[in-house]
Design an enzyme around this catalytic site. Structure first.
Site, PDB file in Angstrom:
ATOM      1  N   THR A  24      -7.464   2.395  -1.321  1.00 30.58           N
ATOM      2  CA  THR A  24      -6.891   2.705  -0.281  1.00 30.58           C
ATOM      3  C   THR A  24      -5.250   2.847  -0.350  1.00 30.58           C
ATOM      4  OG1 THR A  24      -8.014   1.095   1.145  1.00 30.58           O
ATOM      5  CG2 THR A  24      -5.840   1.589   2.002  1.00 30.58           C
ATOM      6  N   ASP A  37       5.883   8.179  10.929  1.00 30.96           N
ATOM      7  CA  ASP A  37       6.418   9.170   9.928  1.00 30.96           C
ATOM      8  C   ASP A  37       5.813  10.428   9.804  1.00 30.96           C
ATOM      9  OD1 ASP A  37       4.276   7.588   8.897  1.00 30.96           O
ATOM     10  OD2 ASP A  37       5.129   7.925   6.745  1.00 30.96           O
ATOM     11  N   ASP A  61       2.524  11.325   9.028  1.00 35.03           N
ATOM     12  CA  ASP A  61       1.353  11.449   8.269  1.00 35.03           C
ATOM     13  C   ASP A  61       0.168  11.030   8.901  1.00 35.03           C
ATOM     14  OD1 ASP A  61       1.901   8.766   8.148  1.00 35.03           O
ATOM     15  OD2 ASP A  61       2.074   8.587   5.805  1.00 35.03           O
ATOM     16  N   ARG A  62      -0.091  10.485   9.853  1.00 30.47           N
ATOM     17  CA  ARG A  62      -1.501  10.171  10.335  1.00 30.47           C
ATOM     18  C   ARG A  62      -1.575  11.073  11.451  1.00 30.47           C
ATOM     19  NH1 ARG A  62      -2.376   3.652  10.331  1.00 30.47           N
ATOM     20  NH2 ARG A  62      -1.785   3.297   8.206  1.00 30.47           N
ATOM     21  N   LYS A 104      -0.407  12.353   2.871  1.00 34.28           N
ATOM     22  CA  LYS A 104      -1.280  12.610   4.072  1.00 34.28           C
ATOM     23  C   LYS A 104      -0.586  13.557   5.269  1.00 34.28           C
ATOM     24  CE  LYS A 104      -1.415   7.954   6.057  1.00 34.28           C
ATOM     25  NZ  LYS A 104      -0.837   7.208   4.693  1.00 34.28           N
ATOM     26  N   GLU A 162      -8.586   9.426   4.537  1.00 34.83           N
ATOM     27  CA  GLU A 162      -8.720   7.702   4.870  1.00 34.83           C
ATOM     28  C   GLU A 162      -9.214   7.499   6.218  1.00 34.83           C
ATOM     29  OE1 GLU A 162      -5.943   5.320   2.335  1.00 34.83           O
ATOM     30  OE2 GLU A 162      -4.623   6.519   3.160  1.00 34.83           O
ATOM     31  N   THR A 180       1.010  -1.317  -0.062  1.00 31.76           N
ATOM     32  CA  THR A 180      -0.098  -0.066   0.000  1.00 31.76           C
ATOM     33  C   THR A 180       0.753   1.079  -0.110  1.00 31.76           C
ATOM     34  OG1 THR A 180      -1.565  -1.023   1.601  1.00 31.76           O
ATOM     35  CG2 THR A 180      -1.767   1.015   1.252  1.00 31.76           C
ATOM     36  N   SER A 186       6.365   3.612   8.733  1.00 33.42           N
ATOM     37  CA  SER A 186       5.353   4.471   9.190  1.00 33.42           C
ATOM     38  C   SER A 186       4.965   4.034  10.645  1.00 33.42           C
ATOM     39  CB  SER A 186       3.988   4.098   8.432  1.00 33.42           C
ATOM     40  OG  SER A 186       2.951   5.000   8.968  1.00 33.42           O
ATOM     41  N   HIS A 187       4.122   3.426  11.085  1.00 35.45           N
ATOM     42  CA  HIS A 187       3.674   2.875  12.579  1.00 35.45           C
ATOM     43  C   HIS A 187       4.193   1.725  13.040  1.00 35.45           C
ATOM     44  CE1 HIS A 187       0.552   1.756   9.743  1.00 35.45           C
ATOM     45  NE2 HIS A 187       0.590   0.561  10.755  1.00 35.45           N
ATOM     46  N   ASP A 222       1.764   9.578  13.924  1.00 35.33           N
ATOM     47  CA  ASP A 222       2.491   8.225  13.654  1.00 35.33           C
ATOM     48  C   ASP A 222       3.975   8.206  13.567  1.00 35.33           C
ATOM     49  OD1 ASP A 222       2.427   8.885  11.204  1.00 35.33           O
ATOM     50  OD2 ASP A 222       2.004   7.001  10.411  1.00 35.33           O
TER      51      ASP A 222
HETATM   52  C1  VG1 Z   1      -2.764   1.246   5.799  1.00 34.46           C
HETATM   53  C2  VG1 Z   1      -3.976   2.090   5.782  1.00 34.46           C
HETATM   54  C3  VG1 Z   1      -4.179   2.946   4.601  1.00 34.46           C
HETATM   55  C4  VG1 Z   1      -2.944   3.860   4.549  1.00 34.46           C
HETATM   56  C5  VG1 Z   1      -1.674   3.010   4.680  1.00 34.46           C
HETATM   57  C6  VG1 Z   1      -0.354   3.766   4.759  1.00 34.46           C
HETATM   58  O1  VG1 Z   1      -2.816   0.706   4.611  1.00 34.46           O
HETATM   59  O2  VG1 Z   1      -4.937   1.274   5.960  1.00 34.46           O
HETATM   60  O3  VG1 Z   1      -5.293   3.899   4.638  1.00 34.46           O
HETATM   61  O4  VG1 Z   1      -2.811   4.711   3.354  1.00 34.46           O
HETATM   62  O5  VG1 Z   1      -1.717   2.136   5.772  1.00 34.46           O
HETATM   63  O6  VG1 Z   1      -0.425   4.454   5.823  1.00 34.46           O
HETATM   64  P1  VG1 Z   1      -3.332  -1.196   4.799  1.00 34.46           P
HETATM   65  O7  VG1 Z   1      -2.918  -1.572   3.205  1.00 34.46           O
HETATM   66  O8  VG1 Z   1      -2.391  -1.643   5.930  1.00 34.46           O
HETATM   67  O9  VG1 Z   1      -4.685  -1.322   5.200  1.00 34.46           O
HETATM   68  V1  VG1 Z   1       1.113   4.651   6.615  1.00 34.46           V
HETATM   69  O10 VG1 Z   1       0.681   5.941   7.752  1.00 34.46           O
HETATM   70  O11 VG1 Z   1       1.455   3.399   7.108  1.00 34.46           O
HETATM   71  O12 VG1 Z   1       2.210   5.347   5.475  1.00 34.46           O
HETATM   72 CO    CO Z   2       2.420   6.880   8.276  1.00 32.92          CO
END
Ligand code: VG1
Ligand code: CO
Length: 545
Positions: free
Chosen positions: A344, A279, A281-282, A376, A363, A18, A113-114, A277
């Protein structure tokens, strides 16, 4: 400068998910693993002469090592100049901002990310293109194809550079500029929001707390909230980025941001709480004893955009990912603007923003943002809320949300995550849903509602016509309720099943009732059609939002 052509062999598991390629650190440390992926990106995007590249990350373990390798490879691949955040730190939205501001060819974001960080945890890498946004699917698919054919990568043999000193240096023939990680981003934020109104709010009785969760937003939040906006010292908690995020899981939700939740639901709670989070972006937005569902937050941001200087002139359109609730659709309808539904992942919003079709995107997964960058943006959302709270003097977060529901009705919404499920069992759950609906063509009744459609969500990009399929199993009911099943594309271990549940409640007498209670019949139906409890052995989700 001597360019070394290093022979290598392909890895067969470098398909970006993703949001980029995410694996255990140990995998990224295998010889050639990072190098192959980076070379594949250069091969696919090409490096015209005179180009600038941006490199930064969330500060997690292996961030600095990876940056040194990428710099040596960038020099060998003919990049003219690289901008690197000091100490290797650039939040995801700040990277997007820097790429756009300096008209760079693109950038590498080093983040998972997280996902937890540390020697035994996760690492990630993502290539963003010249609009500042994640590479679109056409590019990520081409990168994956290229990784399967790798036989060499290019690198220069030169010493590591000091990432801690702002200023210019060389790697081979390439100029490296170590930049302040925060300055460009902070300046952009100041240009969007009414900083003097927010400053006034923060110097009043109003109290807030921002939890940076020992991840990348600490330095950004300290400069913007405490230095520029005058919030008291200590407003930002867990503000020092650590390479293992302090052992935590910097995912701003009710489960993992438990320290903040405790403060916001405790005695003498502040008026406003927020977290971001790994990085940056959340965002999670909380009021005093009140949680704002991210889907509602997007709708509220749209409905209150006229209070914020950069958006006061109106919105051309908005977009949300398919699993995100339809709350923002109601605002768009009332405003007479378009609302787009995408798969997504932020990469699907880029074309819509570039074409001027949408200004705000969001999202359900705690992600909101606008066309100020192409990612984001966690702190942006926090500043948006502060600007709205400053403009709607004296109103609490809770009362703003309740008034919104009174006006538009409430899209009651929840996401149930089952993390770390056995991958085979997760596939069986999805198959069970498919076969439930495939076994007869008659649409069944479920949860006392008539099913009007079920499908596997597919998207046709209205700008470039590209097609994306297999984005989640949707069960749509005649009364507007939905159940959606998706497998996560960001995990590194086993599988994560996400079940998204939504129903609409017009009656404001019921708006204060807990979403889990209002959605109980849909939750039961989701188990019935997926057979999830039996197939996975789980009776409770890992995370409920
Ligand atoms: C998750 C979220 C999605 C988001 C993605 C990256 O993906 O559901 O909405 O864009 O993380 O966000 P998934 O495929 O695990 O549902 V981040 O903050 O990890 O860059
Ligand atoms: Co993130």
């Amino acid at each position: 400068m001597t360019i070394r052509i290093q022979p290598t062999t392909p890895f067969n598991d470098q398909k970006p998910g993703t949001s980029g390629l995410r694996k255990k650190v140990k995998v990224f440390q295998e010889p050639g693993y990072l190098e192959n992926f980076v070379q594949a990106c250069f091969d696919v995007v090409g490096v015209p002469s005179g180009q600038t590249l941006v490199v930064g990350g969330d500060g997690r373990f292996f961030n600095d090592c990876a940056i040194q390798t990428i710099l040596k490879m960038a020099a060998a691949n003919g990049v003219t100049k690289v901008l690197v955040g000091q100490h290797g730190i650039l939040s995801t939205p700040a990277t997007s901002c820097v790429i756009r501001k300096y008209q760079a060819m693109g950038g590498f974001i080093l983040s998972a990310s997280h996902n937890p960080a540390g020697p035994d945890e996760d690492f990630g890498i993502k290539y963003n293109v010249s609009n500042g946004g994640p590479a679109p699917e056409g590019v990520t698919n081409a990168v994956f194809a290229q990784t399967l054919a790798m036989d060499h990568y290019k690198i220069v043999d030169s010493a590591d550079i000091d990432l801690s000193v702002i200023g210019e240096t060389q790697v081979g023939d390439m100029l490296v500029s170590i930049i302040d990680s925060v300055a460009d981003y902070a300046e952009l934020m100041q240009s969007l929001f009414d900083f003097s109104a927010i400053r006034q709010l923060l110097s009043s009785e109003f109290r807030m707390v921002f939890d940076a969760m020992h991840a990348v937003t600490g330095p950004y939040a300290k400069v913007i909230l405490e230095e520029m906006l005058g919030a008291p010292q200590g407003t930002v908690i867990n503000g020092i980025p650590l390479s293992d995020f302090g052992g935590g899981h910097p995912d701003p939700n009710l489960t993992y941001a438990d320290a903040l939740v405790e403060i916001m639901y405790g005695d003498n709670a502040p008026d406003f709480g927020a977290a971001s989070d790994g990085d940056g972006d959340r965002n999670m937005i909380l009021g005093n004893h009140f949680f704002v569902n991210p889907s509602d937050s997007l709708a509220l941001i749209a409905a209150n955009a006229h209070f914020v200087p950069a958006y006061a002139k109106g919105l051309t359109g908005v977009a949300r990912s398919m699993p995100t609730s339809g709350a923002v659709d109601r605002v768009a309808e009332a405003m007479g603007i378009d609302c787009y539904e995408t798969p997504t992942g932020w990469k699907f919003f880029g074309n819509l923003m570039d074409a001027g079709k949408v200004v705000l995107c969001g999202e359900e997964s705690f992600g909101t943002g606008s066309n100020h960058v192409r990612e984001k943006d966690g702190l942006w959302a926090v500043l948006f809320w502060l600007n709205v709270l400053a403009a709607r003097k004296g109103e609490s977060v809770e009362s703003i949300v309740l008034h919104h529901w009174q006006q538009y009705g409430r899209n009651v919404y929840s996401r149930h995550d089952y993390e770390g499920v056995d991958a085979t069992a997760a596939a069986q759950v999805m198959d069970h849903v498919r076969s439930y609906f495939e076994r007869d063509l008659q649409m069944p009744r479920l949860a006392n509602r008539l099913v009007s459609l079920w499908d596997d969500f597919a998207y046709s990009d209205p700008v470039d016509g590209s097609e994306t399929t297999g984005q989640g199993l949707r069960v749509l009911f005649e009364d507007g309720s939905r159940i959606v099943f998706r497998l996560s594309g960001t995990g590194t271990q086993g599988a994560t099943i996400r079940i998204y549940l939504e129903s609409f409640e017009a009656d404001s007498a019921k708006h204060c009732i807990d979403a889990q209670i209002l959605l109980a019949d849909l939750i039961a139906a989701s188990h019935e059609i997926s057979n999830l409890p039996q197939l996975t052995g789980r009776d409770e989700p890992t995370v409920i939002t």
